[in-house]
Design an enzyme around this catalytic site. Structure first.
Site, short mmCIF file in Angstrom:
data_model
loop_
_atom_site.label_atom_id
_atom_site.label_comp_id
_atom_site.label_asym_id
_atom_site.label_seq_id
_atom_site.Cartn_x
_atom_site.Cartn_y
_atom_site.Cartn_z
N GLY A 194 0.21 5.36 -4.74
CA GLY A 194 -0.31 6.57 -5.00
C GLY A 194 0.17 8.12 -4.12
O GLY A 194 0.44 9.13 -4.77
N TRP A 202 2.83 7.73 -2.42
CA TRP A 202 4.23 7.95 -2.80
C TRP A 202 4.74 8.96 -4.22
O TRP A 202 5.39 10.00 -3.96
CB TRP A 202 4.84 6.83 -3.02
N ARG A 216 -5.28 -1.59 8.88
CA ARG A 216 -6.44 -2.28 8.20
C ARG A 216 -6.05 -3.41 7.38
O ARG A 216 -4.92 -3.51 6.85
CB ARG A 216 -7.58 -1.47 7.72
N ASP A 245 0.78 -1.23 0.05
CA ASP A 245 -0.14 0.04 -0.03
C ASP A 245 0.93 1.28 0.03
O ASP A 245 1.76 1.25 0.53
CB ASP A 245 -0.84 -0.10 1.32
N ASN A 257 -10.34 -2.87 -6.65
CA ASN A 257 -9.35 -1.83 -7.71
C ASN A 257 -10.04 -1.77 -8.92
O ASN A 257 -9.58 -0.62 -9.59
CB ASN A 257 -8.14 -2.69 -7.76
N TRP A 258 -10.93 -2.49 -9.40
CA TRP A 258 -11.70 -1.97 -10.53
C TRP A 258 -12.39 -0.80 -10.54
O TRP A 258 -12.86 -0.19 -11.54
CB TRP A 258 -12.51 -3.45 -10.84
N ARG A 271 0.01 9.21 -10.06
CA ARG A 271 0.07 8.12 -9.37
C ARG A 271 0.37 6.68 -10.06
O ARG A 271 0.92 5.96 -9.42
CB ARG A 271 -1.64 7.86 -9.17
#
EC number: 2.5.1.-
Length: 246
Positions: free
Chosen positions: A23, A25, A192, A20, A68-69, A33
């Site tokens: 983006g 970063w 999470r 994770d 993620n879609w 992104r």
């Protein structure tokens, strides 16, 4: 890597990573992104090499979730290209040369482009006989989806309700040969699980790292394992039990 102080008899058998922070970063550096995803691929290869150096038999990464879609179309297409063109083509050969077996878990439904599915199948077939380490890529994966699909498989097999237990469910997961992860690492400072291996991580140790994934390297993997070894895993018992064969 500096392995001083590491107990070779208490190494995790299976480490899984929620990768994770790509983006964020990129945003911190004023970049698109997509550049974070590109940098994340380099981090994955370095972490996989570190896992090999540490002798880990199983290493699993969360590459693309069922959620993620929902991201912008351009970003989804870029992610698919990174996974297919870099991990499943260029890095595939590098990993094969290192003796890594590549496997995949997740749904192979209509949303997965055929060309991506072909690259996945080619990578799995090429590396099938390798034994140095198994790198499992969770692609189009969701923990709840896996449980739903396992239930469907059990029903389709005609297993009576009275015969269903935890072992039955485990046998119908996407890859029943994968041991439950001893250690799950999530990067980027988020606390999470994000629908990752929710059946399998019932007794996993969780380590949350502030490092954004593109900056994650084998040294951070080693740091997480040091933290893992400092913990007392009891699995519901009162005495010490690491759950890892020596």
């Amino acid at each position: 890597m500096d392995l001083d102080g590491l107990d070779p008899n208490r190494m995790p058998r299976h480490v899984a990573c929620v990768m994770d922070g790509n983006g964020r970063w990129a945003t911190k550096r004023g970049l698109p992104r997509t550049e974070g995803h590109r940098a994340g691929e380099e981090a994955l290869f370095d972490a996989a090499q570190g896992a090999l150096e540490l002798g880990l038999p199983w290493f699993t990464v969360y590459a693309f979730s069922t959620e993620n879609w929902r991201r912008p179309g351009d970003e989804v297409r870029f992610l698919l290209n990174v996974i297919a063109d870099q991990l499943l083509t260029r890095r595939r050969d590098d990993l094969h040369a290192l003796g890594v077996r590549i496997r995949f878990i997740g749904r192979r439904d209509w949303r997965v482009p055929r060309w991506v599915g072909r690259r996945m199948d080619e990578a799995a077939a090429l590396t099938a006989a390798n034994t140095a380490m198994t790198l499992t890529v969770a692609f189009n994966y969701g923990g709840r989806a896996e449980i739903v699909d396992a239930v469907r498989s059990i029903v389709a097999a005609g297993v009576p309700a009275s015969k269903i237990d935890e072992r039955t469910v485990a046998r119908h997961l996407y890859d029943p040969t994968i041991p439950d992860p001893d250690l799950v690492i999530r990067t980027s400072g988020e606390f999470r699980i994000s629908n990752f291996l929710i059946w399998e991580l019932a007794y996993s140790e969780l380590v949350f790292s502030d490092v954004l994934w593109p900056d994650f390297r084998r040294e951070h993997l080693l740091e997480a394992i040091r933290e893992f070894q400092a913990r007392d895993r009891r699995f519901g018992n009162t005495g010490r039990h690491d759950g890892i064969p020596s």
